[in-house]
Design a protein around this motif. Structure first.
Motif, short mmCIF file in Angstrom:
data_model
loop_
_atom_site.label_atom_id
_atom_site.label_comp_id
_atom_site.label_asym_id
_atom_site.label_seq_id
_atom_site.Cartn_x
_atom_site.Cartn_y
_atom_site.Cartn_z
N LYS A 93 -55.39 29.67 36.68
CA LYS A 93 -54.76 30.74 35.91
C LYS A 93 -54.77 30.38 34.43
O LYS A 93 -54.23 29.33 34.04
CB LYS A 93 -53.31 30.93 36.36
N LEU A 94 -55.34 31.26 33.62
CA LEU A 94 -55.36 31.06 32.16
C LEU A 94 -54.52 32.15 31.50
O LEU A 94 -54.67 33.32 31.79
CB LEU A 94 -56.79 31.18 31.63
N ASP A 95 -53.71 31.76 30.58
CA ASP A 95 -52.87 32.69 29.83
C ASP A 95 -53.71 33.35 28.71
O ASP A 95 -54.93 33.19 28.66
CB ASP A 95 -51.68 31.90 29.25
N ASN A 96 -53.05 34.06 27.84
CA ASN A 96 -53.73 34.82 26.78
C ASN A 96 -54.35 33.92 25.70
O ASN A 96 -53.85 32.84 25.42
CB ASN A 96 -52.74 35.75 26.08
N ALA A 125 -56.64 25.60 40.86
CA ALA A 125 -55.20 25.77 40.64
C ALA A 125 -54.71 25.13 39.34
O ALA A 125 -53.57 24.71 39.21
CB ALA A 125 -54.40 25.23 41.83
N GLU A 157 -57.33 33.97 37.32
CA GLU A 157 -56.85 34.96 36.35
C GLU A 157 -57.13 34.49 34.94
O GLU A 157 -56.92 33.32 34.61
CB GLU A 157 -55.34 35.20 36.51
N VAL A 168 -53.50 25.36 35.49
CA VAL A 168 -52.79 26.33 34.67
C VAL A 168 -52.94 25.96 33.20
O VAL A 168 -52.70 24.81 32.82
CB VAL A 168 -51.29 26.37 35.03
N MET A 169 -53.35 26.93 32.40
CA MET A 169 -53.42 26.71 30.94
C MET A 169 -52.55 27.76 30.26
O MET A 169 -52.76 28.96 30.45
CB MET A 169 -54.85 26.86 30.43
N HIS A 195 -59.07 44.57 33.59
CA HIS A 195 -58.24 45.44 32.76
C HIS A 195 -59.04 45.99 31.57
O HIS A 195 -60.14 45.53 31.27
CB HIS A 195 -56.99 44.70 32.31
N SER A 210 -58.69 36.29 26.04
CA SER A 210 -59.24 34.95 26.22
C SER A 210 -60.76 35.03 26.30
O SER A 210 -61.32 36.11 26.54
CB SER A 210 -58.69 34.31 27.51
N GLN A 256 -58.18 29.82 42.14
CA GLN A 256 -56.74 29.83 41.93
C GLN A 256 -56.30 29.35 40.54
O GLN A 256 -55.12 29.16 40.28
CB GLN A 256 -56.03 28.97 43.00
N CYS A 290 -55.25 38.03 28.48
CA CYS A 290 -55.72 38.98 27.46
C CYS A 290 -56.42 38.26 26.31
O CYS A 290 -55.92 37.28 25.77
CB CYS A 290 -54.54 39.74 26.85
N ALA A 298 -60.37 40.39 27.38
CA ALA A 298 -61.01 39.09 27.60
C ALA A 298 -62.52 39.25 27.58
O ALA A 298 -63.06 40.31 27.92
CB ALA A 298 -60.56 38.50 28.93
N VAL A 347 -58.28 38.41 38.43
CA VAL A 347 -57.77 39.41 37.47
C VAL A 347 -58.25 39.00 36.08
O VAL A 347 -58.00 37.87 35.64
CB VAL A 347 -56.23 39.48 37.48
N HIS A 364 -57.72 40.08 32.30
CA HIS A 364 -56.81 40.94 31.55
C HIS A 364 -57.50 41.56 30.33
O HIS A 364 -58.61 41.18 29.95
CB HIS A 364 -55.56 40.13 31.17
#
Lengths: 343, 343, 343
Positions: free
Chosen positions: C237-240, C253, C215, C255-256, C162, C220, C235, C218, C183, C178, C180
């Motif tokens: 996934k990291l959040d913003n 897999a 992923e 998740v944070m 992105h 990060s 797999q 944003c 990042a 992905v 974002h």
């Protein structure tokens, strides 16, 4: 490169304590001790990593000053160099094998540079960089692509601005600084005054000053104040996603780990170390040489040369004991209720 | 500018309480009270800064309504203006001397603008800005360099987008908003559903809406939801590095300090104040007028007009007392063990 | 689309448990249950949202396997589909109505692409993208405007970058990732060695590797190490606004949530879940399947398949009880003082 050549390059006049083995293997690179393969140089720091001496495939090691580790290395036919500061020497060894990426001097044709900007010698300006009116760049400045510099900012000699960072109006950046990708320097402080209908903006007419040798991590933010300066003194290093609010005064050679946040007007003394995610309230003064544990919350002034932890922060030794008791609170509470009913 | 002229400009019909001294020095700028030099105007707010009255070099001061401070200023030959809200008046005084940088209207030739975008009058579009299909810009919108606007976003009149921020598809931004450098607005919410093989993406088909007068700090992120809206109501101000997850509903005139993080679906009432680094769990509702102390963790709904602190958050008065006892836990535990062995 | 058509599209061989009502309304879109209007499909998950069954205006619902909810829906003339995982099915229903924005393949003329870069088939490269020497892009890669890719990075098939994100030198990004907006991936780790005069930089010669399907949210940041790799496995996934320091090894897999920060050399096992604003200290190992509550501070290794909370983190059950007692500390302390004086 022969191991003996590495030893020669790492020796300096200050290194009188260096000692090294006779083995002289060809070294092709550097690696962590638990990942090294034959031909690579690694290092041992502290007892935690010493256990890898039995299994490492490294051909050479930088050891602390410990005869036992030297013997172990000899027994495994590993060349070694023994020094007071293995990590520092390893850092210098990396630099013998690794040339960081630096774009050549020159100005990419897609860069947009205001006529009034003044550029020093040998600057490197990448694609799509935008340099606005009255900006000054020192000699050897390197600006990676898509950086934006607002009017009247000044960037000192040899400083490096990584991609997509933004330098706001009137910001002063010293020599030999590094601003990492996405950082925003000199942006408007968060200044609003409550009114009957909402919040009225206080214009941020001040500026941000970074002295020589400062590094600001990726996506960190250093705001400018309403009046006066936000200042970060020489040699201070900030990790990623750190927030420095308007009007903070940060000393020399301070280190802040990632995600630290300082509210407005905070004063931080020289050589302070803030652990990750530390928060500091408005106007607090942190003395010289203070160490603050990760995630601590600082609401009051901290005396120089102390170590504090916790939120709100306590002297570190008290914090450790209180935290140890914390997990026993349910048990304490139960007994407390029993005692209470008896008395 | 003469001091008397400043007084006249700051007076409004609402300011019946204003009082001021006879002195009328020439004022050349504004500064903090401890940094001001001759010719500058400063202000005093609260007792913390009153001590500087004895030493300041300022030629004029904005004082609170306190006769003693007026006498002190007179004794030091400092002109003064005495008002109920010194900080608000100082904010307005700054605006008399400082013109924030605003690029002139016009479209830089390097901007890439989709033919279907609709631009209002007098927009300013900087270098390397990218405006995609069906974007609408109101009149007087100012877009700094290297901003990217995804398709079908709408930016209201006079809003300002600072360098390198990103506005995602379908985002609605009202009038008089400010999006600071590097912020990402309307980006995909963090929506994944666990499956046997990993995480399956839930497409984020909703949109983010910022009402009029909203400010979003540098490198902050406001995600859009799977369905419906993330909404931030009028006059709300977010500091740097704040995270607003998908589906949050934020009230009017809310203030969030730096590094606050809201999980999905959080509801925040009007005029709430969140201190720095506060975290709020999924779906929590925070009532109107709530104040949350820095670093607090909110896991349950908070009743309107309360003040909470701590992680997990407690009523502020309880938190203060509990935190004060916390440091005595080691001592309590020791005595507790002695009592326990006796009983 | 008729409801029956939606049911057919959502059914797969694995969905033997699906049950659905006879009603067959025309469905025009998807919405949250409390916001849905006539013609829309929504879903119910957990008892919290079941109450909306009495008031929702939705024409169809995805329900869990609960006969009572089915009866309620029937009574209100709402079509329904009953499945073991309503949220997963709702995610798939969204995808029937929503086509996420994807730029068409093609290279914008303003993109700056080094001659030595290798581009796969059907790549989409947006305006002002900068792709430096020796970069490799797989087929179907989509790069939004103003992205910068440093030399020798490699982006796998179908990955999406992105706007305004930065991929640093030598970074390896797998397929179907992905990244974002904003990042920074593969940036220099925060490596400094203390010396008598300040901090000496340790060059970060390693690289960052993201495996397939990762992923990154944003703004990060994922740093590269001095030697070796920072690696995030498939797999994950990291959040913003997440920070991953140099040398971390993150499992599959994982998740944070937003604003998590990992210090250097942390190891995180497969399928770990870290709540928002969690902090993890240097070199800590977090076992497979661990769940960490929001704002926790992890300073020691965590055994697999445990749940921990608090700072410093405790087993979750102990944490809950200790936190419940915490608010009673003032009362305990008072009584404790009384008991102390009696004994």
């Amino acid at each position: 490169m022969k191991f003996s050549e590495i030893v020669q390059k790492l020796k300096t006049d200050q290194n009188s304590l260096i000692n090294f083995s006779d083995r002289n293997p060809e070294i092709t690179g550097v690696a962590a001790i638990d990942e090294a393969i034959a031909g690579q140089l690694s290092y041992v720091e502290g007892t935690k990593f010493a256990r890898y001496l039995e299994t490492t495939q490294a051909s050479a090691l930088i050891l602390p000053l410990a005869a036992e580790l030297q013997s172990q290395a000899n027994a495994r036919a590993i060349a070694w160099l023994s020094v007071p500061e293995p990590r520092l020497f390893f850092a210098r060894a990396i630099a013998l094998f690794y040339q960081p990426f630096r774009p050549a001097p020159g100005i990419h044709p897609s860069a947009v540079i205001a006529p009034s900007a003044q550029l020093g010698d040998n600057v490197s300006i990448g694609a799509n960089v935008v340099i606005q009116a009255d900006v000054q760049l020192g000699s050897g400045v390197c600006i990676h692509p898509n950086v934006v510099i607002y009017p009247a900012a000044c960037i000192g000699d040899r400083s490096i601005l990584h991609a997509n960072c933004v330098i706001h109006e009137r910001t002063q950046i010293g020599a030999d600084c590094v601003i990492h990708s996405g950082a925003a320097i000199g942006s408007e402080g968060f200044g609003f005054v409550p009114t009957a209908t909402g919040w009225e903006k206080m214009e941020q007419s001040g500026r941000t000053v970074l002295e020589d040798g400062v590094e600001i991590g990726c996506n960190s933010t250093v705001d400018r104040p309403a009046v006066g300066e936000t200042r970060i003194k020489r040699q201070t290093k900030l990790d990623n996603l750190v927030h420095i609010a308007h009007g903070c005064q940060i000393g020399e050679a301070v280190v802040m780990a990632a995600q630290v946040g300082l509210a407005g007007g905070v004063s931080v003394g020289d050589r302070v170390i803030l652990g990750g995610q530390v928060g500091v309230s408005n106007q607090v003064e942190i003395g010289t040489g203070v160490i603050v544990g990760a995630q601590s919350g600082i609401h009051t002034n901290i005396r120089p040369h102390t170590t504090v932890s916790g939120s709100p922060a306590l002297p570190h030794q008290i914090y450790l004991r209180a935290a140890a008791v914390y997990r026993r609170l349910p048990e304490m509470y139960q007994t407390f209720r029993q005692l209470q009913s008896k008395n």
